[in-house]
Design a protein around this motif. Sequence first.
Motif, PDB file in Angstrom:
ATOM      1  N   MET A 231     -38.776  25.975 -16.464  1.00  0.00           N
ATOM      2  CA  MET A 231     -39.916  26.201 -17.366  1.00  0.00           C
ATOM      3  C   MET A 231     -41.196  25.695 -16.731  1.00  0.00           C
ATOM      4  SD  MET A 231     -40.552  24.576 -21.155  1.00  0.00           S
ATOM      5  CE  MET A 231     -42.116  24.832 -21.997  1.00  0.00           C
ATOM      6  N   SER A 232     -42.229  26.509 -16.778  1.00  0.00           N
ATOM      7  CA  SER A 232     -43.521  26.077 -16.255  1.00  0.00           C
ATOM      8  C   SER A 232     -44.484  25.853 -17.412  1.00  0.00           C
ATOM      9  CB  SER A 232     -44.103  27.105 -15.284  1.00  0.00           C
ATOM     10  OG  SER A 232     -44.351  28.328 -15.939  1.00  0.00           O
ATOM     11  N   TYR A 233     -45.410  24.948 -17.212  1.00  0.00           N
ATOM     12  CA  TYR A 233     -46.422  24.608 -18.210  1.00  0.00           C
ATOM     13  C   TYR A 233     -47.757  25.181 -17.730  1.00  0.00           C
ATOM     14  CZ  TYR A 233     -42.911  21.402 -20.026  1.00  0.00           C
ATOM     15  OH  TYR A 233     -41.753  20.876 -20.555  1.00  0.00           O
ATOM     16  N   THR A 234     -48.423  25.935 -18.610  1.00  0.00           N
ATOM     17  CA  THR A 234     -49.626  26.656 -18.197  1.00  0.00           C
ATOM     18  C   THR A 234     -50.881  26.255 -18.962  1.00  0.00           C
ATOM     19  OG1 THR A 234     -49.107  28.454 -19.729  1.00  0.00           O
ATOM     20  CG2 THR A 234     -48.272  28.658 -17.469  1.00  0.00           C
ATOM     21  N   THR A 235     -50.755  25.357 -19.932  1.00  0.00           N
ATOM     22  CA  THR A 235     -51.943  24.875 -20.649  1.00  0.00           C
ATOM     23  C   THR A 235     -51.933  23.353 -20.762  1.00  0.00           C
ATOM     24  OG1 THR A 235     -50.827  25.298 -22.773  1.00  0.00           O
ATOM     25  CG2 THR A 235     -52.355  26.989 -21.978  1.00  0.00           C
ATOM     26  N   LEU A 236     -50.895  22.810 -21.440  1.00  0.00           N
ATOM     27  CA  LEU A 236     -50.864  21.377 -21.703  1.00  0.00           C
ATOM     28  C   LEU A 236     -49.488  20.789 -21.405  1.00  0.00           C
ATOM     29  CD1 LEU A 236     -52.661  21.276 -25.188  1.00  0.00           C
ATOM     30  CD2 LEU A 236     -53.679  20.783 -22.954  1.00  0.00           C
ATOM     31  N   VAL A 237     -49.505  19.521 -20.995  1.00  0.00           N
ATOM     32  CA  VAL A 237     -48.297  18.704 -20.872  1.00  0.00           C
ATOM     33  C   VAL A 237     -48.571  17.412 -21.621  1.00  0.00           C
ATOM     34  CG1 VAL A 237     -46.969  17.266 -19.279  1.00  0.00           C
ATOM     35  CG2 VAL A 237     -47.408  19.648 -18.720  1.00  0.00           C
ATOM     36  N   ASP A 238     -47.625  16.982 -22.467  1.00  0.00           N
ATOM     37  CA  ASP A 238     -47.845  15.730 -23.178  1.00  0.00           C
ATOM     38  C   ASP A 238     -47.346  14.543 -22.346  1.00  0.00           C
ATOM     39  OD1 ASP A 238     -45.036  15.529 -23.580  1.00  0.00           O
ATOM     40  OD2 ASP A 238     -45.174  16.496 -25.532  1.00  0.00           O
ATOM     41  N   VAL A 239     -47.711  13.360 -22.792  1.00  0.00           N
ATOM     42  CA  VAL A 239     -47.390  12.144 -22.050  1.00  0.00           C
ATOM     43  C   VAL A 239     -45.883  11.986 -21.855  1.00  0.00           C
ATOM     44  CG1 VAL A 239     -47.394   9.620 -22.209  1.00  0.00           C
ATOM     45  CG2 VAL A 239     -49.505  10.909 -22.641  1.00  0.00           C
ATOM     46  N   ALA A 240     -45.107  12.234 -22.906  1.00  0.00           N
ATOM     47  CA  ALA A 240     -43.659  12.049 -22.821  1.00  0.00           C
ATOM     48  C   ALA A 240     -43.037  12.965 -21.781  1.00  0.00           C
ATOM     49  CB  ALA A 240     -43.021  12.290 -24.192  1.00  0.00           C
TER      50      ALA A 240
ATOM     51  N   VAL B 213     -48.260  21.697 -11.462  1.00  0.00           N
ATOM     52  CA  VAL B 213     -49.394  20.787 -11.336  1.00  0.00           C
ATOM     53  C   VAL B 213     -49.780  20.270 -12.714  1.00  0.00           C
ATOM     54  CG1 VAL B 213     -51.775  20.524 -10.545  1.00  0.00           C
ATOM     55  CG2 VAL B 213     -50.222  22.081  -9.336  1.00  0.00           C
ATOM     56  N   VAL B 214     -50.015  18.958 -12.793  1.00  0.00           N
ATOM     57  CA  VAL B 214     -50.549  18.338 -14.005  1.00  0.00           C
ATOM     58  C   VAL B 214     -51.822  17.618 -13.608  1.00  0.00           C
ATOM     59  CG1 VAL B 214     -50.167  16.699 -15.877  1.00  0.00           C
ATOM     60  CG2 VAL B 214     -48.254  18.048 -14.994  1.00  0.00           C
ATOM     61  N   VAL B 215     -52.917  17.913 -14.284  1.00  0.00           N
ATOM     62  CA  VAL B 215     -54.216  17.369 -13.906  1.00  0.00           C
ATOM     63  C   VAL B 215     -54.787  16.554 -15.057  1.00  0.00           C
ATOM     64  CG1 VAL B 215     -55.330  19.532 -14.573  1.00  0.00           C
ATOM     65  CG2 VAL B 215     -56.526  17.976 -13.048  1.00  0.00           C
ATOM     66  N   TYR B 216     -55.442  15.450 -14.703  1.00  0.00           N
ATOM     67  CA  TYR B 216     -56.025  14.595 -15.748  1.00  0.00           C
ATOM     68  C   TYR B 216     -57.356  14.025 -15.301  1.00  0.00           C
ATOM     69  CZ  TYR B 216     -54.668  10.295 -13.220  1.00  0.00           C
ATOM     70  OH  TYR B 216     -54.553   9.279 -12.283  1.00  0.00           O
ATOM     71  N   ASP B 217     -58.151  13.624 -16.296  1.00  0.00           N
ATOM     72  CA  ASP B 217     -59.367  12.858 -16.065  1.00  0.00           C
ATOM     73  C   ASP B 217     -59.492  11.859 -17.210  1.00  0.00           C
ATOM     74  OD1 ASP B 217     -60.519  14.154 -18.335  1.00  0.00           O
ATOM     75  OD2 ASP B 217     -61.436  15.709 -17.111  1.00  0.00           O
TER      76      ASP B 217
END
Length: 279
Positions: free
Chosen positions: A1-10, A91-95
């Motif tokens: 499964m790929s994530y294309t908008t959001l990933v939560d902390v858990a 890819v998971v990106v954060y700021d």
Amino acid sequence: MSYTTLVDVATLRTHLDDPNWLVVDVRHQLSDTAYGERVYAEAHIPGAVFLHCDRDLSGAMTGCNGRHPLPDPEKLAQRLGEIGIGTATQVVVYDDAQGMIAGRLWWLLRWLGHDAVALLDGGLQAWQAASGAMTSLLPTLEPRAFVARPQNFKVHADYVLERIETPHMRLVDARGPDRFRGENETIDPVGGHIPGAVNRFFKDNLLPDGRFKPAAQLRAEWLAVLAGSPPDLVIHQCGSGVSACLNMVAMEIAGLPGSRLYAGSWSEWCADPGRPVAR
């Protein structure tokens, strides 16, 4: 499964050691361009790689192409490969700026044909609130082949100019309401907005804790903004093509894909005194 908008902390926590996942830190401040590198060196999510908004996520300024012109796609692809993004990489990106910078990298990856990219919902603040681990250790980079396949996700100033105030384009400005009205402009030399644009402040997509609003709520709000225009006629802009990307993330979450970005945005538009301005 790929994530294309959001990933939560858990979810991110369970994939920190996954070799097919890569976390990217893009913290940045317009008023202190060394901020991101400084705080990344002090502490970041384990395994996260740093990319700089100006050097990595933007191209060279000419004085007439805006404050954050798009980078050359081949150079960007080379850089993305250097840090370990390959065809199958999630890819998971954060700021720490309510997704304003993270959305830019999300859009750039999508533009180059890499759909498996998601924002950490709530950003670094959500990670720290959940007692997520932090480290100052630098990750070992494992370069991979990244092939750029640019998509038709952007438009130029002439495209916008030709369609101003016509039913063939719905222009959405992501800046704060005061700057949209031409008030309190401290970043660009000219205040105001592109004629025909409507305002949707990028922060209006978020809950008070910095996470995105539920998809159904975003959909209802965006349908009101679009006022009957289909998503594929929507063009997003802001001051320099950065915060506008968060509006695009929100539309994707809302199930309204197909909009595009005017990357030069207001900073490019107002550099030409021949282009019309509304206040």
